[in-house]
Design an enzyme around this catalytic site. Structure first.
Site, short mmCIF file in Angstrom:
data_model
loop_
_atom_site.label_atom_id
_atom_site.label_comp_id
_atom_site.label_asym_id
_atom_site.label_seq_id
_atom_site.Cartn_x
_atom_site.Cartn_y
_atom_site.Cartn_z
N LYS A 81 1.17 -4.74 5.02
CA LYS A 81 1.50 -5.20 3.91
C LYS A 81 2.16 -6.66 4.16
CE LYS A 81 3.82 -1.25 1.54
NZ LYS A 81 3.77 -0.43 2.40
C1 LIG Z 1 2.69 0.92 1.82
C2 LIG Z 1 1.15 1.75 2.97
C3 LIG Z 1 0.79 2.70 2.50
C4 LIG Z 1 0.53 2.67 1.18
O1 LIG Z 1 -0.04 2.06 0.60
P1 LIG Z 1 0.26 1.53 -1.29
O2 LIG Z 1 -0.62 0.23 -1.26
O3 LIG Z 1 1.62 2.07 -1.59
O4 LIG Z 1 -1.38 2.75 -1.21
C5 LIG Z 1 0.14 2.77 3.36
N1 LIG Z 1 0.45 2.06 5.11
C6 LIG Z 1 1.05 1.91 5.17
C7 LIG Z 1 1.42 1.70 6.37
C8 LIG Z 1 2.03 1.24 4.87
O5 LIG Z 1 2.81 0.89 4.96
#
Ligand SMILES: *Cc1c(COP(=O)(O)O)cnc(C)c1O
Length: 433
Positions: A107
């Site tokens: 993210k």
């Molecule tokens: C947010 C997150 C996901 C999921 O991603 P999306 O874009 O919401 O499908 C998967 N793994 C981790 C570690 C995350 O922080």
């Protein structure tokens, strides 16, 4: 590039307006008006192009009219300033490591791009913006780090007391400055409900300009395409498009990858790797999306019962279910399988997966078993140290904290405790300077 609302009841807006608003006034998600095709000759030459130049080319058509080339270049340069390696785990499976950023989560890419865009767009305006987010863990840290010190932006993060890991809590509560963490005596669902009420509350909205920083925001969603291009740059088997397995919760990440593919990046089919919160695999069987109550799992960032971005995937395939099914499958992985996979891959290949990566690994392995002539990669979305309990349970070994985190771990947590009651949040927001 302009963006329309998928609910089709709001006016078309620029990239700048879509970034500031987050969601369209009619409650819909913004979607690009045209899908820009990638030049195939450029793809063939990608090995000789720098990561930042690749990121710049990928994003250019999406921000046109809102950022000029120099502004965009400066933003991607400060977004992609950590490595994104494609590591080989064994003969058929590779791991795209997205956890080398400041908060050790994928993210970081979207949050850093979005925060720099928002900071830029607000520079010449006399208003300031409050970014309000509820987090079950990783979103809050990436958003806090991305927006730290950005002018005219205050960030308020709600997190459930006792339900985030130690590393995650440090990332939320030790920055200070324009970042405030509210510790809610309740669950993630309470946090989310309070945030939703705040977005609808007239008193608050007449005094503060609120926006959200989750993956419905185009400035967080679209830059996630970049690392699929960087993966392909490192893919050695150019005649064999990789199967791509993405640990999925809100489906923003996988949707960005599918966008990259639809616009010309030569990737194979996608696998939505899900834990038992698996409403998408049900959709692929029945063509019906039935939101469900979330079930808590070890891969907690994927505990989502109503994935907001899935509607964008449907739009990408122009509502043609058969096209969608050709490009996307879904696998459901349980917690027991997750632990067993972390253990097995550590033993056989010496590679440590986090629970989210383990779900994606097993989902990919299951798909490749049906297509033995193929190879693929998974997106490793978080560093194993963020989920030490599961990883230690599986491997019997302590995960050591990377040097970059050890200073942070020594700092004091600072947060404001509130009840799981909207009135507490409201009075906090109204009394904020
Ligand atoms: C947010 C997150 C996901 C999921 O991603 P999306 O874009 O919401 O499908 C998967 N793994 C981790 C570690 C995350 O922080």
């Amino acid at each position: 590039m302009n963006y329309y609302s998928l609910n089709k009841k709001s006016p078309i807006v620029s990239f700048k307006e879509a970034t500031i608003l987050g969601q369209a006034p009619d409650g819909g998600l913004y979607f690009p008006e045209t899908l820009p095709l990638v030049d195939q000759k450029w793809i063939a030459d990608m090995a000789s192009i720098s990561d930042v130049d690749i990121a710049f080319e990928v994003m250019k058509p999406y921000v046109g009219g809102s950022l000029n080339n120099d502004e965009l270049y400066a933003i991607v340069e400060r977004t992609i300033n950590f490595p994104i390696p494609l590591q080989q785990i064994n003969e058929d499976i590779f791991s795209l490591e997205l956890f080398h950023g400041p908060t050790l989560a994928f993210k970081d890419v979207g949050a850093r791009f979005m925060s720099r865009c928002l900071g830029h767009f607000l520079k010449d305006e006399d208003r300031s913006v409050t970014v309000l987010v509820a987090t079950s863990g990783d979103t809050g840290g990436a958003v806090a780090s991305g927006f730290y010190g950005v002018d005219k932006v205050n960030v308020v993060i709600l997190y459930p007391k006792g339900r985030v890991s130690a590393v995650q809590e440090k990332q939320l509560t030790t920055l200070g400055k324009n970042i405030t963490a509210l510790q809610v005596e309740g669950s993630f669902d309470d946090c989310q409900r309070m945030v939703k009420e705040a977005f609808k509350d007239q008193d608050i909205n007449s005094k503060k300009f609120l926006t959200s920083a989750n993956s419905i925001n185009v400035a967080r969603w679209l830059p996630q395409q970049i690392y699929y291009f960087l993966a392909y740059k490192q893919w050695q088997y150019k005649t064999m498009p990789p199967v791509v397995s993405v640990p999925s919760g809100n489906f923003g990440n996988i949707c960005a990858g599918i966008l990259a593919k639809v616009t010309g990046l030569p990737l194979g089919p996608f696998v939505a790797a899900c834990n038992v919160n698996d409403i998408v695999s049900e959709y692929l069987e029945t063509q019906r999306l039935n939101p469900k109550e979330t079930v808590a799992t070890l891969s907690n960032a994927m505990d989502v019962g109503n994935p907001s971005n899935f509607i964008r995937i449907i739009e990408l395939f122009q509502h043609q279910f058969s096209d969608l099914k050709q490009n996307l499958s879904a696998q459901t992985i349980t917690d027991d399988q997750t632990i067993e996979t972390i253990k097995r891959v550590k033993k056989a290949d010496g590679y440590t997966l986090d629970p989210h990566g383990a779900v994606a690994y097993l989902a990919l392995e299951q798909i490749l078993a049906q297509q033995p002539q193929h190879k693929g990669f998974l997106l490793e979305t978080a560093h194993p140290v963020k989920f030490p309990d599961a990883v230690e349970q599986a491997t019997g070994e302590k995960v050591s904290i990377p040097a970059a985190l050890s200073d942070m771990m020594k700092r004091e947590n600072e947060s404001i405790a509130i009840r799981p009651d909207f009135e507490d949040l409201k009075s906090f927001l109204l009394n904020m300077p």
